[in-house]
Design an enzyme around this catalytic site. Structure first.
Site, PDB file in Angstrom:
ATOM      1  N   ASN A 199       0.884  -1.210  -0.051  1.00  0.00           N
ATOM      2  CA  ASN A 199      -0.007   0.107   0.232  1.00  0.00           C
ATOM      3  C   ASN A 199       1.046   1.256  -0.043  1.00  0.00           C
ATOM      4  OD1 ASN A 199      -1.832   1.974   0.308  1.00  0.00           O
ATOM      5  ND2 ASN A 199      -2.331   1.389   2.620  1.00  0.00           N
ATOM      6  N   LYS A 203      -0.150   4.143  -0.157  1.00  0.00           N
ATOM      7  CA  LYS A 203      -0.667   5.406   0.456  1.00  0.00           C
ATOM      8  C   LYS A 203      -0.350   6.606  -0.524  1.00  0.00           C
ATOM      9  CE  LYS A 203       0.467   3.236   4.683  1.00  0.00           C
ATOM     10  NZ  LYS A 203       0.256   3.527   6.165  1.00  0.00           N
ATOM     11  N   HIS A 227      -9.148   0.822   5.044  1.00  0.00           N
ATOM     12  CA  HIS A 227      -8.061   0.934   5.753  1.00  0.00           C
ATOM     13  C   HIS A 227      -8.089   1.820   7.077  1.00  0.00           C
ATOM     14  CE1 HIS A 227      -3.863   2.386   6.765  1.00  0.00           C
ATOM     15  NE2 HIS A 227      -3.689   1.384   5.973  1.00  0.00           N
ATOM     16  N   GLU A 249      -6.774   4.499   8.062  1.00  0.00           N
ATOM     17  CA  GLU A 249      -6.410   5.846   7.773  1.00  0.00           C
ATOM     18  C   GLU A 249      -7.724   6.441   7.123  1.00  0.00           C
ATOM     19  OE1 GLU A 249      -2.647   5.494   5.785  1.00  0.00           O
ATOM     20  OE2 GLU A 249      -1.713   4.828   7.793  1.00  0.00           O
ATOM     21  N   GLU A 286      -5.194  -5.235  10.565  1.00  0.00           N
ATOM     22  CA  GLU A 286      -4.104  -4.185  10.788  1.00  0.00           C
ATOM     23  C   GLU A 286      -4.336  -3.509  12.322  1.00  0.00           C
ATOM     24  OE1 GLU A 286      -2.025  -3.118   6.793  1.00  0.00           O
ATOM     25  OE2 GLU A 286      -3.862  -1.744   7.207  1.00  0.00           O
ATOM     26  N   GLY A 314       2.913   1.903  10.338  1.00  0.00           N
ATOM     27  CA  GLY A 314       3.741   3.043  10.414  1.00  0.00           C
ATOM     28  C   GLY A 314       4.481   3.375  11.762  1.00  0.00           C
ATOM     29  N   SER A 340       3.918  -2.628  10.125  1.00  0.00           N
ATOM     30  CA  SER A 340       5.273  -2.545  10.504  1.00  0.00           C
ATOM     31  C   SER A 340       5.875  -3.905   9.797  1.00  0.00           C
ATOM     32  CB  SER A 340       5.650  -2.361  11.769  1.00  0.00           C
ATOM     33  OG  SER A 340       5.231  -0.866  12.214  1.00  0.00           O
TER      34      SER A 340
HETATM   35  C1  PEP Z   1      -0.557   0.146   6.122  1.00  0.00           C
HETATM   36  O1  PEP Z   1      -0.349   1.329   5.731  1.00  0.00           O
HETATM   37  O2  PEP Z   1      -1.344  -0.773   5.675  1.00  0.00           O
HETATM   38  C2  PEP Z   1       0.655  -0.671   6.675  1.00  0.00           C
HETATM   39  C3  PEP Z   1       0.741  -1.517   7.090  1.00  0.00           C
HETATM   40  O3  PEP Z   1       1.676   0.356   6.999  1.00  0.00           O
HETATM   41  P1  PEP Z   1       3.076   0.064   7.502  1.00  0.00           P
HETATM   42  O4  PEP Z   1       3.618  -1.237   6.939  1.00  0.00           O
HETATM   43  O5  PEP Z   1       3.845   0.982   7.118  1.00  0.00           O
HETATM   44  O6  PEP Z   1       2.966  -0.026   8.986  1.00  0.00           O
END
Ligand code: PEP
Length: 248
Positions: free
Chosen positions: A9, A11, A93, A95, A163, A169, A208
């Site tokens: 992703n 983003k 997601h 976000e 998630e 992040g 992460s």
């Molecule tokens: C994500 O945005 O779905 C995500 C898992 O980000 P990151 O891997 O940077 O934690």
């Protein structure tokens, strides 16, 4: 079950120059034993899909509108993503849930639209840190899952991504036991609702994931791949995750 899935992703990151990463990724994951997907910003989908053609890298969207077309300034319909070359779309997601106030009902409507356009939908669920501390993790995820996943979902057209919001992040990850607890819970809840077909529904972990921790996460029960943010931006890092998934 379909092949395991490594989904990236991007983003709101990437310009046309970033498409060079797809050339590098396509070369690095040739012959991978899992599916590989990159979801760039919508504006890059068509160019990325053209570059990825003939490789084993799929291209997807990060969101879609629930309606087919109409007066929805700034939005993108599922059929437009498919028309641009997308095969998948990420929905719900955290976000988008936070920044755009998306509810479970909104996400279900988008998932139905994605399914109608022939896209595989990756529906995200996950608890905040406060919810985990309050012992509400499974209750929160169960509610999100029940509300966001359409009744007609199948293993072929739907993927679930767990998630934890606090792991996205941040460089922090749950323990392997915590990941297993949630993924076992997801499998059980989906199987109760959808029957035997849900045993083949892919469950991704996201938060992460990087080349250095991917193998241990992929060894956890009911983890069928990953949804990756930061580490998907560089082909070399993402290829390391793909390689760990192929070996799992
Ligand atoms: C994500 O945005 O779905 C995500 C898992 O980000 P990151 O891997 O940077 O934690």
């Amino acid at each position: 079950m379909s092949k395991k899935l490594a989904a990236g992703n991007w983003k709101m990151n990437g310009l046309a120059a970033s498409l060079a990463e797809i050339d590098a990724l396509a070369g690095a994951v040739k012959g991978a034993g899992c599916e590989v997907l990159i979801c760039p910003p919508a504006i890059l989908i068509a160019q990325m899909a053209a570059k990825a053609k003939g490789s084993n890298v799929f291209v997807g969207g990060q969101d879609c509108h629930p309606k087919v077309s109409g007066a929805h300034t700034g939005d993108v319909a599922a059929a437009m993503l498919a028309d641009a070359g997308a095969s998948h779309v990420i929905l719900g997601h955290s976000e988008r849930r936070a920044d755009h106030g998306e509810s479970d009902a909104d996400i279900r409507a988008k998932a139905e639209a994605a399914g109608a356009a022939g896209l595989v939908r990756i529906i995200c669920v996950g608890e905040t840190e406060g919810e985990r501390d309050a012992g509400q993790t499974l209750a929160v995820i169960g509610t999100q899952l029940d509300g966001s996943v359409p009744d007609a979902a199948t293993a072929a057209d739907t993927v679930i991504a767990y998630e934890p919001v606090w792991a996205i992040g941040t460089g922090r990850t749950p323990t392997l036991e915590q990941i297993a607890e949630v993924h076992d819970f997801l499998r059980d809840r989906l199987t109760r609702r959808f029957g035997a077909d849900a045993r083949g529904m892919r469950l991704l972990y996201g938060g992460s994931v990087k080349p250095s921790n991917a193998a241990e996460i992929f060894a956890v029960s009911n983890v069928d791949g990953a949804l990756v943010g930061g580490a998907s931006l560089k082909a070399a890092d993402f290829a390391g995750i793909v390689s760990a998934l192929s070996a799992a």
